[in-house]
Design a protein around this motif. Sequence first.
Motif, mmCIF file in Angstrom:
data_model
loop_
_atom_site.group_PDB
_atom_site.id
_atom_site.type_symbol
_atom_site.label_atom_id
_atom_site.label_comp_id
_atom_site.label_asym_id
_atom_site.label_seq_id
_atom_site.Cartn_x
_atom_site.Cartn_y
_atom_site.Cartn_z
ATOM 1 N N THR A 116 1.566 -2.553 5.235
ATOM 2 C CA THR A 116 0.141 -2.262 5.454
ATOM 3 C C THR A 116 -0.336 -1.184 4.498
ATOM 4 N N LEU A 117 0.448 -0.132 4.345
ATOM 5 C CA LEU A 117 0.055 0.968 3.472
ATOM 6 C C LEU A 117 -0.097 0.525 2.020
ATOM 7 N N LEU A 118 0.671 -0.477 1.619
ATOM 8 C CA LEU A 118 0.618 -0.964 0.243
ATOM 9 C C LEU A 118 -0.268 -2.195 0.076
ATOM 10 N N SER A 119 -0.912 -2.625 1.152
ATOM 11 C CA SER A 119 -1.675 -3.871 1.116
ATOM 12 C C SER A 119 -2.960 -3.725 0.308
ATOM 13 N N GLU A 120 -3.441 -4.867 -0.161
ATOM 14 C CA GLU A 120 -4.705 -4.874 -0.900
ATOM 15 C C GLU A 120 -5.854 -4.409 -0.011
ATOM 16 N N ALA A 121 -5.845 -4.797 1.264
ATOM 17 C CA ALA A 121 -6.922 -4.424 2.179
ATOM 18 C C ALA A 121 -7.030 -2.913 2.353
ATOM 19 N N GLU A 122 -5.889 -2.224 2.282
ATOM 20 C CA GLU A 122 -5.882 -0.776 2.495
ATOM 21 C C GLU A 122 -5.806 0.024 1.195
ATOM 22 N N ARG A 123 -5.966 -0.668 0.054
ATOM 23 C CA ARG A 123 -5.783 -0.003 -1.240
ATOM 24 C C ARG A 123 -6.666 1.233 -1.402
ATOM 25 N N PHE A 124 -7.913 1.149 -0.923
ATOM 26 C CA PHE A 124 -8.844 2.257 -1.106
ATOM 27 C C PHE A 124 -9.129 3.013 0.188
ATOM 28 N N ASP A 125 -8.217 2.885 1.149
ATOM 29 C CA ASP A 125 -8.335 3.679 2.375
ATOM 30 C C ASP A 125 -6.979 4.319 2.675
ATOM 31 N N LEU A 126 -6.115 3.638 3.398
ATOM 32 C CA LEU A 126 -4.806 4.221 3.696
ATOM 33 C C LEU A 126 -3.976 4.438 2.432
ATOM 34 N N GLY A 127 -4.071 3.509 1.477
ATOM 35 C CA GLY A 127 -3.326 3.674 0.236
ATOM 36 C C GLY A 127 -3.758 4.917 -0.513
ATOM 37 N N TRP A 128 -5.076 5.084 -0.675
ATOM 38 C CA TRP A 128 -5.617 6.292 -1.314
ATOM 39 C C TRP A 128 -5.200 7.545 -0.550
ATOM 40 N N PHE A 129 -5.299 7.486 0.772
ATOM 41 C CA PHE A 129 -4.956 8.635 1.607
ATOM 42 C C PHE A 129 -3.509 9.067 1.357
ATOM 43 N N LEU A 130 -2.601 8.105 1.346
ATOM 44 C CA LEU A 130 -1.195 8.437 1.124
ATOM 45 C C LEU A 130 -0.976 8.982 -0.285
ATOM 46 N N ALA A 131 -1.552 8.324 -1.272
ATOM 47 C CA ALA A 131 -1.290 8.685 -2.663
ATOM 48 C C ALA A 131 -1.913 10.014 -3.067
ATOM 49 N N CYS A 132 -3.021 10.379 -2.431
ATOM 50 C CA CYS A 132 -3.768 11.558 -2.876
ATOM 51 C C CYS A 132 -3.747 12.729 -1.903
ATOM 52 N N LEU A 133 -3.625 12.463 -0.606
ATOM 53 C CA LEU A 133 -3.750 13.541 0.378
ATOM 54 C C LEU A 133 -2.469 13.819 1.146
ATOM 55 N N CYS A 134 -1.404 13.066 0.910
ATOM 56 C CA CYS A 134 -0.162 13.221 1.668
ATOM 57 C C CYS A 134 0.953 13.783 0.784
ATOM 58 N N THR A 135 1.769 14.642 1.375
ATOM 59 C CA THR A 135 2.891 15.294 0.697
ATOM 60 C C THR A 135 4.197 14.677 1.177
ATOM 61 N N PRO A 136 5.015 14.130 0.289
ATOM 62 C CA PRO A 136 6.279 13.520 0.713
ATOM 63 C C PRO A 136 7.190 14.517 1.425
ATOM 64 N N LEU A 137 7.743 14.078 2.549
ATOM 65 C CA LEU A 137 8.643 14.905 3.344
ATOM 66 C C LEU A 137 10.026 14.278 3.436
#
Length: 269
Positions: free
Chosen positions: A109-130
């Motif tokens: 889901t996180l890598l899906s086309e539907a979420e590319r500019f929502d959850l995908g953006w959120f993970l790639a830009c606002l989340c810190t890998p733990l």
Amino acid sequence: MEHRGLDTYGYFEREGSLGQVQGEFAGVVAAARGRIRDAYGRRLHSAYLYGSVPRGTARPGRSDLDLLLALHHEPADEDRDAAEVLARGLDEDFPEIDGVGILLHGKDTLLSEAERFDLGWFLACLCTPLLGADLAEHLPRYRPDSLLARETNGDLAEALPGWRRRVREASTEDEYRRLCRLFSRRLVRTGFTLVMPRWGGWTSDLGESAEIFGGYYPERADQMRAAAVAALDPVADPAVLRAYVEDLGPWLADEYTARHGTKTPRGAG
């Protein structure tokens, strides 16, 4: 030249890092890492921090701990139950945080086309890998454009009927404060993303977000500044909530739709 959260090519720079976590929060972050691993084992693909803790702006005893967990499969009831136990345990054991929020999603889901500019953006830009391999490596670079504005916060109009119901059903001071915090944050962030493409940058700071918004909508500036204050120090005042759902929220939803359109319905291709 002010870089406004962007690199020299105009793409988002990822905000936050483990190196920015303040000393007061090092213990809870370490505990979260260990407990996530214990709770999910091989079901877990990766885990991320987001919010004020990895940005280094958290307030001891006032800020919450926000986590995103990416699973190898779509979350099941067992996974959601584990998240509730994990959140409750961390909140009870570490007084330096005030609440724990855990987002659970399958990696597909996180890598899906539907979420590319929502959850995908959120993970790639606002989340810190733990923990685990960073899914951001499979996502594109992002710019602060109208498409991103639409897909992140273009669903406020859809949310408002539920907000009104929750205000009607609330009756205690704790419930009012919880809704005040939730609604205030959403309104300020939506107000900021409304003007984000024109401003040409990114910030997660709610006070700064309100000020930037006010530069484009001076007639609503005081309301948004008050919402930014309430997002950090929520009040148990139902009148504030009613003003959100009867005035500021509907106006913001209409203006957002007029400028950026509405978020693509999930389930559509």
